[in-house]
Design an enzyme around this catalytic site. Structure first.
Site, mmCIF file in Angstrom:
data_model
loop_
_atom_site.group_PDB
_atom_site.id
_atom_site.type_symbol
_atom_site.label_atom_id
_atom_site.label_comp_id
_atom_site.label_asym_id
_atom_site.label_seq_id
_atom_site.Cartn_x
_atom_site.Cartn_y
_atom_site.Cartn_z
ATOM 1 N N GLN A 88 38.266 27.449 41.776
ATOM 2 C CA GLN A 88 37.924 27.851 40.519
ATOM 3 C C GLN A 88 38.016 26.638 39.355
ATOM 4 O OE1 GLN A 88 39.741 31.374 39.380
ATOM 5 N NE2 GLN A 88 38.628 32.663 40.733
ATOM 6 N N HIS A 153 42.201 30.783 38.834
ATOM 7 C CA HIS A 153 42.591 30.859 37.358
ATOM 8 C C HIS A 153 42.932 29.689 36.642
ATOM 9 C CE1 HIS A 153 43.584 35.046 39.502
ATOM 10 N NE2 HIS A 153 42.358 34.777 39.288
ATOM 11 N N TYR A 268 43.305 43.278 45.212
ATOM 12 C CA TYR A 268 42.164 43.012 46.006
ATOM 13 C C TYR A 268 42.188 43.951 47.395
ATOM 14 C CZ TYR A 268 40.534 39.371 42.740
ATOM 15 O OH TYR A 268 40.105 38.613 41.981
#
Lengths: 373, 137
Positions: A88, A153, A268
């Site tokens: 990310q 993150h 998750y």
């Protein structure tokens, strides 16, 4: 008797089922009052957006390209710092200095490695002077540590208050056990600086021994949306929860937002993270999503262009591929609506200087929402 | 004699370096599970089923199991546009995640052997290095 038991069992089970979704439930309007136009194409992940004028803007692409776009024509800006592209992380947000017209200063958040080590990267805030298609006088304002090869993150959005401060957030860098609750460590924080890059002396932990002086709030997971409320001037933020528990928060000085001590989400894999959703020493979210929508970008509509939408909050959903409109009354979310349903992964939304809403969609580019007349 | 020595030394070098580099399939799958949790699980989910119509499944995915090199290329260069997976069209985007060849090999070995998927092939970093972008066209 057996019937009564099974009726109770049914009620009990269905109430558990309901508790999994947090109201108000999302609606899809039958009649669309808008249409849209792709004004910039050929940008795979349009992460950040900043308008220079009504027809000129800067757009970041996560792979590490900053575009200057005039009337739909893209030109690459030269002179960017090294960008660590992983997961990310990459080139994230872009914002103009409140006095940009006088000083040409812009700010960027990005993942980088300034140490020259091989340990990965972490999020940084830079400023630079934009002259034509060049970025000059690059200045590193803040680089979070330690570097990490984790792909998760990095944050990150940039906003300004009216008192000469710049704010930006960093996610927990996939180290929730160590980072978000410890003000001596980077990650899982919102940071505050003066516009020149110095740290305000009235930052909440400025005088606290060992603390990161730039920290403004903590206990965040991964903030990827921030905006300033048009009336109150408060900093509004949204962040990704795990499975469930995405949040909207109003960011206040020195406050602990709870991650991962309290959360409405689970892992998750489906296993619990904590059994606590609240704590007297930690802030509750303004709103939380179950199920997670994977929020990114955040903007209030303040113009008179979309009449029914004035005052509404808009947030992108990466996961469900729409733009969410949230109606807020008496400090509560009273209605949620899908806009641009199935458009693609919505990465960003901003209100342009012309009052229109501009939406960054992965795989598509920048979309302008046009009301039907 | 001199030549023999050179051959002996170099073969020893090649042998030992291959020993140091090559992980066993199980070791690779284990490393791959960590990569999966860090980079893939948010979209493809813990059960590998993805989201019908939006995120293609990896579990029992004909695309993955039948075109391994294309799947490697997708991880290496990113994947955009229409693909067909188990008779459903997906028209999304997956950007390249910045993984190195060894990490791609590891996560490939993981997804090829999870959720009931089975593959006799062992993906190596050197195979990943040979996959070019043109295969996606």
């Amino acid at each position: 008797m057996q019937k009564i038991i099974s009726a109770f069992l049914f009620l009990f089970l269905s109430s558990i089922g309901c508790a999994q979704n947090n109201p108000p439930f999302i609606e899809t309007p039958l009649k669309k009052d808008y249409t849209y136009e792709i004004i910039i194409d050929g940008i795979d992940v349009p992460w950040g957006m900043a308008f220079l004028s009504n027809n000129e803007l800067l757009v970041t692409e996560i792979s590490g390209v900053l575009y200057r776009v005039k009337n739909g024509k893209k030109t690459k800006v030269n002179g960017l710092p090294y960008i660590y592209r992983r997961g990310q992380g990459g080139l994230l947000d872009v914002a103009l200095h409140p006095d940009f017209k006088k000083n040409n200063i812009i700010y960027l958040t990005l993942a980088t490695n300034t140490e020259g080590d091989s340990k990965g990267g972490n999020t940084a805030l830079y400023s630079g002077e934009l002259e034509g298609n060049n970025l000059n006088n690059l200045k590193l304002i803040y680089k979070s540590v330690p570097n990490s090869k984790k792909g998760e993150h990095f944050g990150s959005r940039i906003v300004f208050d009216k008192k000469g401060h710049i704010y930006f957030g960093i996610g927990d860098r996939a180290n929730r056990e160590k980072n978000p609750q410890d003000i001596r460590r980077d990650g899982g924080k919102i940071y505050r600086f003066n516009l020149d890059g110095s740290i305000p002396k009235d930052n909440p932990f400025f005088n606290k021994k060992g603390a990161k002086k730039a920290v403004f709030s903590y206990g965040h997971r991964n903030p990827q949306g921030m905006t300033v409320h048009p009336i109150t001037g408060e900093i509004w933020e949204n962040e990704h929860g795990p499975k469930g528990g995405d949040e909207i928060n109003i960011i206040k000085k020195g406050i602990n937002y709870g991650w991962p001590e309290i959360t409405y989400g689970i892992n998750y894999s489906g296993t619990p993270i904590t059994n606590k959703t609240e704590d007297p020493t930690m802030a509750q979210p303004f709103y939380y999503w179950i199920p997670s929508i994977a929020p990114s970008g955040m903007a209030f509509s303040t113009s008179n262009i979309y009449k029914k939408w004035k005052g509404s909050l808009f947030i992108g959903s990466l996961k469900f591929e729409y733009l969410e409109r949230l109606m807020i009354e008496n400090n509560r979310v009273v209605k949620r609506e899908k806009i641009l349903d199935k458009i693609g992964r919505v990465r960003n939304v901003v209100e342009g200087p012309d009052g229109f809403l501009y939406v960054g969609v992965e795989g598509k580019g920048i979309i302008k929402i046009i009301p039907k007349t | 004699m001199k030549y023999l020595l050179i051959i002996y030394c170099s073969s020893l070098l090649i042998f030992s370096s291959s020993l140091a580099q090559e992980k066993s399939k199980n070791e690779s799958i284990l490393s791959g599970s960590e990569i999966y949790i860090d980079f893939c699980i948010r979209c493809h989910l813990a059960n590998g089923e993805g989201v019908k119509g939006t995120i293609p499944p990896l579990k029992k995915s004909d695309y993955l199991l039948k075109s391994i090199d294309k799947s490697i290329a997708g991880l290496k260069y990113g994947l955009k546009g229409k693909i067909e997976v188990n008779n459903i069209i997906y028209d999304g985007i997956m950007i390249n995640q910045g993984l190195d060849n060894e990490e791609i090999a590891d996560v490939m070995n993981y997804i090829l052997n999870q959720w009931g998927n089975e593959s006799e092939e062992i993906i190596t970093p050197s195979r990943v290095s040979k996959v070019s972008k043109s295969i996606l066209k």
